[in-house]
Write a protein that holds these residues in place. Structure first.
Motif, PDB file in Angstrom:
ATOM      1  N   ASP A   1      39.392  69.380  31.617  1.00 59.70           N
ATOM      2  CA  ASP A   1      40.163  68.206  33.109  1.00 59.70           C
ATOM      3  C   ASP A   1      39.841  69.261  34.369  1.00 59.70           C
ATOM      4  OD1 ASP A   1      41.882  70.523  32.646  1.00 59.70           O
ATOM      5  OD2 ASP A   1      44.076  69.121  33.104  1.00 59.70           O
ATOM      6  N   GLY A   2      39.308  70.201  33.807  1.00 61.25           N
ATOM      7  CA  GLY A   2      38.587  70.831  35.151  1.00 61.25           C
ATOM      8  C   GLY A   2      39.359  71.550  36.124  1.00 61.25           C
ATOM      9  N   SER A   3      40.879  72.040  34.693  1.00 66.07           N
ATOM     10  CA  SER A   3      41.419  73.244  35.221  1.00 66.07           C
ATOM     11  C   SER A   3      42.440  73.693  34.248  1.00 66.07           C
ATOM     12  CB  SER A   3      42.820  72.353  35.922  1.00 66.07           C
ATOM     13  OG  SER A   3      42.883  71.564  37.533  1.00 66.07           O
ATOM     14  N   ASN A   4      42.579  75.564  34.743  1.00 60.12           N
ATOM     15  CA  ASN A   4      42.717  75.943  33.814  1.00 60.12           C
ATOM     16  C   ASN A   4      44.316  76.143  33.326  1.00 60.12           C
ATOM     17  OD1 ASN A   4      40.177  76.593  33.146  1.00 60.12           O
ATOM     18  ND2 ASN A   4      39.858  78.977  34.176  1.00 60.12           N
ATOM     19  N   ASP A   5      45.017  76.432  32.292  1.00 61.30           N
ATOM     20  CA  ASP A   5      46.390  76.609  31.958  1.00 61.30           C
ATOM     21  C   ASP A   5      47.555  75.477  32.948  1.00 61.30           C
ATOM     22  OD1 ASP A   5      45.706  78.589  30.532  1.00 61.30           O
ATOM     23  OD2 ASP A   5      45.929  80.049  31.820  1.00 61.30           O
ATOM     24  N   GLU A   6      46.317  74.418  33.538  1.00 66.70           N
ATOM     25  CA  GLU A   6      47.564  73.882  34.280  1.00 66.70           C
ATOM     26  C   GLU A   6      48.542  73.208  33.314  1.00 66.70           C
ATOM     27  OE1 GLU A   6      44.593  71.459  32.412  1.00 66.70           O
ATOM     28  OE2 GLU A   6      44.361  72.802  33.335  1.00 66.70           O
TER      29      GLU A   6
ATOM     30  N   ASP B   1      39.791  76.484  30.103  1.00 70.53           N
ATOM     31  CA  ASP B   1      40.274  74.711  30.164  1.00 70.53           C
ATOM     32  C   ASP B   1      40.119  73.856  29.162  1.00 70.53           C
ATOM     33  OD1 ASP B   1      40.689  71.996  31.119  1.00 70.53           O
ATOM     34  OD2 ASP B   1      38.928  71.875  32.223  1.00 70.53           O
TER      35      ASP B   1
ATOM     36  N   LYS C   1      32.278  69.531  30.494  1.00 74.87           N
ATOM     37  CA  LYS C   1      33.664  70.309  30.748  1.00 74.87           C
ATOM     38  C   LYS C   1      34.077  71.385  30.267  1.00 74.87           C
ATOM     39  CE  LYS C   1      34.642  66.485  34.079  1.00 74.87           C
ATOM     40  NZ  LYS C   1      35.126  65.233  35.195  1.00 74.87           N
ATOM     41  N   GLY C   2      34.738  72.327  31.315  1.00 77.52           N
ATOM     42  CA  GLY C   2      35.649  73.729  30.584  1.00 77.52           C
ATOM     43  C   GLY C   2      35.522  74.022  29.151  1.00 77.52           C
TER      44      GLY C   2
ATOM     45  N   GLU D   1      45.776  72.188  26.131  1.00 81.68           N
ATOM     46  CA  GLU D   1      45.439  73.789  27.367  1.00 81.68           C
ATOM     47  C   GLU D   1      46.689  74.691  26.564  1.00 81.68           C
ATOM     48  OE1 GLU D   1      43.462  74.724  30.157  1.00 81.68           O
ATOM     49  OE2 GLU D   1      43.907  73.232  28.901  1.00 81.68           O
TER      50      GLU D   1
ATOM     51  N   ASN E   1      43.177  82.001  30.134  1.00 80.77           N
ATOM     52  CA  ASN E   1      42.648  81.262  31.866  1.00 80.77           C
ATOM     53  C   ASN E   1      41.442  80.593  31.077  1.00 80.77           C
ATOM     54  OD1 ASN E   1      42.366  81.431  34.590  1.00 80.77           O
ATOM     55  ND2 ASN E   1      40.603  83.705  34.436  1.00 80.77           N
TER      56      ASN E   1
END
Length: 678
Positions: free
Chosen positions: A437-442, A433, A398-399, A426, A431
């Motif tokens: 966790d499946g999200s970028n820059d969160e 992941d 992932k990522g 992160e 930009n």
């Protein structure tokens, strides 16, 4: 036997006349008369009793034949004739030597032989009478020889008369045949003459027999010539004979005494098992049949399961039993149709069922699939590999995260998981992941709107520090601020990329310390921090001190209202980033609660989800020191810059939102870290 010639008779007569009439020294084979001292005698004679005498001569015999006046006594015509017969008209002249003369005179010794006794009589004996004949008698011929008469034992010769050996005038005793022994055997004055080996003379180079190399001809121990490198020579190069088509022992024969089943090398032989007829040859360990496995024309084949000795090793159908019942026989054999023992061959361990050409290779340093290699991918030379991953469950692939591999070697897996990427905090602004966790820059940045924010001390002026006065509403453009302080792991990505300089190390510095990868990076200068923010956030930078204070307060001003709110409708009532509650060890890592830094984000969130705005490490800003009020971003140069937030040992006052501290940009301290704005 030799006969005296007329020359011999003449020499003898002359010698007798000289003995009778001369008073000077005259030599006659060991006897010289009339001398007073040795110097009057010719060597090797010496003056003994007034006479020149050969010291090796028989003095007693000489005394019997010579009178006191130095003349031969009782010499008769018969004696002269007896020792020097005239030449027979049918005989060829014989060579006369000084020895012959001595024989002629020495017969009149003290004890005359049979002929000598007869010579002394008034009446000549039969021999004497016969001496006058044209044909010499046997005794007279013998007397003229260099060897004493065979019929007398009293001759005064220097050696006994025999037919086997002769003595010449030098005392040499001839054996008749010259041998190769360093001696003059035939008394001709030469040594080892005529001796040679295969036509090569003594001392010349020769090529030895067989294996024996170049030497020179010399005399051997048996009296014959030999090449020095041959067996028995002084430089013997012979060896024990071996079966190798060479004459090792240099006896003129090659591979003698080697046989195969009673057949000598070169003879016809019958090979082992299915190997046919051939001839006896030298093999690896001696004589063998040429058709055998170690022969030059081997007819050995792969063993078949057919009741025959195909590989010619003396065994039949060896390896054709499937002991472990895995369907494979041991060895390199051919399983013919109809054979019930096994279905195929090539089992490298017929006692373990899990080992056969059909088995899978395992990382155990065993050749499980019988391909001659261990710990390899079946059918290749590549080492076995297995997947590995040290990240949290569910994050692999992932990522940015991915599994790595371990390599098998010598029955064990490598400790390093090569090529794996595990989750990290992160990294905001790239930009990606990073935490998988499946999200970028969160969650890495908190947004703040532009507007007016209260800056400075909002307490009564008498209790406010001077550098926080006067308070004023700062006008700030919208921005995003990192939710957490930058960790060692975050900063390491920049160093690994070759964009950032590694932090300092030492007491309480977190760089390079195992177990502190998620602690805030510290011991970095303001310049190093700004470099990181520009790399991580695509043009980002450190926050200004007004941005930092606005984010810690978390609320903008309302522009209506009378003083002392200076334009802010709602007074600033929160003293600390987490609220108005007094500092405590469950609120912030400060007042030496922990005595050192802790991982970022370990304490409750403050304004709008920000962590550690007070405590843990103080934080660099990009604002140079300037007096209030001023327009953001304020001064862009100076000697010191503003540091905000307080470290793990911060006091209550240093934890307040509007507290200001100052450091030079080059300072590196374990109590200062940073976060980025963009």
């Amino acid at each position: 036997m030799r006969h005296p010639t007329w020359t011999t008779a003449l020499l003898l007569a002359t010698a007798l006349a000289l003995l009778a009439g001369c008073s000077s020294s005259v030599e006659l084979e060991g006897l010289v008369f009339s001398c007073a001292q040795d110097s009057e005698c010719e060597a090797p004679n010496r003056c003994i009793s007034g006479r020149c005498v050969d010291p090796s001569a028989d003095i007693a015999a000489l005394d019997a034949d010579v009178g006191s006046d130095g003349q031969l006594s009782d010499t008769t015509a018969s004696d002269t004739a007896d020792t020097s017969d005239e030449e027979d008209e049918h005989e060829e002249p014989d060579e006369t030597t000084a020895t012959d003369v001595v024989d002629a005179t020495a017969d009149a010794d003290a004890t005359p032989d049979a002929d000598a006794a007869a010579d002394a009589d008034a009446t000549p004996d039969a021999d004497a009478a016969a001496d006058a004949d044209a044909t010499p008698d046997a005794d007279a011929a013998a007397d003229a020889d260099t060897t004493a008469d065979a019929d007398t034992a009293a001759d005064a010769d220097t050696a006994a008369d025999t037919d086997a050996a002769e003595t010449n005038d030098t005392g040499c005793v001839s054996t008749g045949t010259e041998l190769c022994n360093g001696k003059d055997d035939d008394c001709d004055g030469e040594t080892d003459e005529g001796q040679s080996w295969l036509g090569t003379a003594l001392g010349q180079a020769c090529d030895g027999v067989g294996w024996c190399g170049i030497g020179k001809v010399e005399c051997g121990t048996d009296g014959s010539a030999i090449c020095s490198t041959n067996a028995g020579g002084s430089a013997d190069q012979s060896k024990v004979e071996t079966c190798n088509a060479q004459d090792d022992d240099c006896d003129g024969q090659t591979d003698e005494d080697f046989d195969y089943q009673g057949k000598l090398v070169g003879e016809v032989c019958d090979g082992i098992g299915e190997c046919g007829f051939g001839k006896v040859v030298c093999g690896l360990s001696g004589a063998t049949c040429s058709t055998n496995p170690d022969g030059g024309a081997s007819e050995a084949k792969v063993e078949s399961c057919n009741g025959k000795d195909d590989d010619c090793d003396g065994e039949t159908d060896e390896g054709c039993v499937d002991e472990d019942k895995d369907g494979y026989c041991a060895g390199s054999i051919v399983v013919e149709a109809g054979f019930s023992g096994c279905k195929a061959s090539g089992d490298c361990d017929d006692k373990v069922k899990d080992i056969s050409p059909e088995a899978d290779e395992a990382c155990d340093n065993i050749d499980n699939d019988c391909d001659g290699k261990t710990d390899n991918v079946n059918g290749t030379a590549d080492p076995l590999e297995q997947s590995c991953y040290g990240g949290a469950d569910g994050t692999a692939d992932k990522g940015e995260c991915k599994a790595g591999k371990q390599i098998c070697s010598a029955g064990g897996w490598s400790k390093t998981c090569i090529g794996e990427v595990v989750p990290v905090n992160e990294v905001c602004g790239n930009n990606k992941d990073d935490d998988c966790d499946g999200s970028n820059d969160e969650g890495c940045g908190i947004s703040f709107d532009g507007g007016k924010y209260p800056i400075g001390c909002m307490q009564p002026p008498e209790i406010c520090p001077s550098d926080q006065m006067p308070p004023f509403p700062g006008t700030i453009t919208g921005f995003i601020l990192d939710a957490k302080e930058i960790s060692v792991t975050d900063y390491k990505a920049c160093v690994d990329a070759g964009k950032c300089t590694a932090p300092q190390t030492g007491a309480q510095c977190n760089w390079g310390v195992t177990g502190r990868e998620q602690h805030p990076v510290n011991c970095v200068s303001q310049t190093d921090a700004r470099t990181y923010c520009g790399w991580a956030h695509l043009g980002g930078d450190l926050p200004t001190e007004q941005q930092w204070e606005a984010a810690a307060w978390g609320q903008s001003c309302k522009v209506s209202g009378p003083p002392p709110n200076t334009g802010c409708g709602v007074p600033k009532v929160a003293h600390y980033p987490w609220g108005d509650d007094a500092p405590a060890c469950n609120k912030a890592n400060a007042q030496s609660c922990k005595g050192d830094s802790v991982p970022v984000g370990a304490f409750p969130q403050g304004s709008k989800g920000l962590f550690d705005m007070g405590g843990n490490v103080a934080e660099w800003t990009r604002s140079y020191q300037a007096s209030y009020p001023y327009e953001d971003p304020g001064a862009t140069s100076g000697s010191t810059v503003v540091v905000r937030g307080g470290a793990w040992d911060a006091t209550k006052a240093q934890l307040e939102i509007n507290y200001r501290a100052y450091e030079t940009p080059s300072t590196t301290s374990p109590k200062i870290g940073f976060r980025c704005a963009w």
